[in-house]
Design a protein around this motif. Structure first.
Motif, PDB file in Angstrom:
ATOM      1  N   ALA A 120      42.533 114.770  43.361  1.00  0.00           N
ATOM      2  CA  ALA A 120      42.953 113.840  43.316  1.00  0.00           C
ATOM      3  C   ALA A 120      42.721 112.039  42.808  1.00  0.00           C
ATOM      4  CB  ALA A 120      44.548 113.746  43.770  1.00  0.00           C
ATOM      5  N   GLU A 121      41.894 111.596  43.808  1.00  0.00           N
ATOM      6  CA  GLU A 121      41.893 110.367  43.768  1.00  0.00           C
ATOM      7  C   GLU A 121      41.650 110.154  41.656  1.00  0.00           C
ATOM      8  OE1 GLU A 121      39.371 106.763  45.250  1.00  0.00           O
ATOM      9  OE2 GLU A 121      40.137 108.403  46.595  1.00  0.00           O
ATOM     10  N   CYS A 122      39.796 111.410  42.132  1.00  0.00           N
ATOM     11  CA  CYS A 122      39.499 111.548  40.756  1.00  0.00           C
ATOM     12  C   CYS A 122      40.674 111.096  39.732  1.00  0.00           C
ATOM     13  CB  CYS A 122      38.592 111.929  40.517  1.00  0.00           C
ATOM     14  SG  CYS A 122      36.998 111.653  41.108  1.00  0.00           S
ATOM     15  N   ALA A 123      41.453 112.442  39.379  1.00  0.00           N
ATOM     16  CA  ALA A 123      42.656 112.230  38.563  1.00  0.00           C
ATOM     17  C   ALA A 123      43.261 111.044  38.277  1.00  0.00           C
ATOM     18  CB  ALA A 123      43.489 113.442  39.014  1.00  0.00           C
ATOM     19  N   TRP A 124      44.011 110.165  39.435  1.00  0.00           N
ATOM     20  CA  TRP A 124      44.477 109.566  39.538  1.00  0.00           C
ATOM     21  C   TRP A 124      42.822 108.013  39.182  1.00  0.00           C
ATOM     22  CZ3 TRP A 124      43.265 104.339  42.143  1.00  0.00           C
ATOM     23  CH2 TRP A 124      44.196 103.363  41.910  1.00  0.00           C
ATOM     24  N   ARG A 125      42.303 108.037  39.355  1.00  0.00           N
ATOM     25  CA  ARG A 125      41.169 106.634  37.958  1.00  0.00           C
ATOM     26  C   ARG A 125      41.388 107.775  37.171  1.00  0.00           C
ATOM     27  NH1 ARG A 125      39.112 103.798  42.298  1.00  0.00           N
ATOM     28  NH2 ARG A 125      39.148 104.480  44.117  1.00  0.00           N
ATOM     29  N   ILE A 126      41.318 108.850  36.836  1.00  0.00           N
ATOM     30  CA  ILE A 126      41.377 108.854  34.973  1.00  0.00           C
ATOM     31  C   ILE A 126      42.805 108.712  34.234  1.00  0.00           C
ATOM     32  CG2 ILE A 126      41.669 111.370  33.511  1.00  0.00           C
ATOM     33  CD1 ILE A 126      39.974 112.625  35.732  1.00  0.00           C
ATOM     34  N   LYS A 127      43.778 108.864  35.021  1.00  0.00           N
ATOM     35  CA  LYS A 127      45.088 107.775  34.791  1.00  0.00           C
ATOM     36  C   LYS A 127      45.277 106.382  33.971  1.00  0.00           C
ATOM     37  CE  LYS A 127      49.542 108.137  34.987  1.00  0.00           C
ATOM     38  NZ  LYS A 127      50.893 109.476  35.750  1.00  0.00           N
ATOM     39  N   LYS A 128      44.673 106.074  35.503  1.00  0.00           N
ATOM     40  CA  LYS A 128      44.261 104.112  34.973  1.00  0.00           C
ATOM     41  C   LYS A 128      43.615 103.990  34.209  1.00  0.00           C
ATOM     42  CE  LYS A 128      43.567 100.639  38.458  1.00  0.00           C
ATOM     43  NZ  LYS A 128      42.776 100.515  39.636  1.00  0.00           N
TER      44      LYS A 128
END
Length: 89
Positions: free
Chosen positions: A38-46
């Motif tokens: 989930a943290e990776c997904a958040w960083r991708i979105k950012k």
């Protein structure tokens, strides 16, 4: 190095970062560490948001460069353009 080239390099770096994060996200999902996925997904979105912002900035810089060239062809001094830019006309 000019500003346009720096923006292009920064966009390329962010795109490479997204690719790495996608691999990491898949790895974490496979191993059950969903909080890290989930943290990776958040960083991708950012990073995607940052890329969109940089692409807009890059296009603005390219448009401004074309405007300066057009003024130069018309015989308008670059000093005049800078003064007009400072007055925010």
């Amino acid at each position: 190095m000019d500003h346009v080239k720096k923006l292009e390099l920064e966009i390329a770096a962010k795109k490479a970062c997204i690719e790495d994060l996608q691999v990491a996200k898949a790895f974490h999902r496979q191993h059950g560490t969903y909080n890290l996925a989930a943290e990776c997904a958040w960083r991708i979105k950012k990073a995607e948001h940052a890329i969109r912002r940089l692409e807009i900035q890059l296009q603005d810089n390219k448009n401004f460069g074309r405007l300066i060239q057009d003024f130069g062809r018309r015989g308008i001094s670059l000093k005049v353009v800078k003064k007009l830019d400072n007055k925010n006309i």
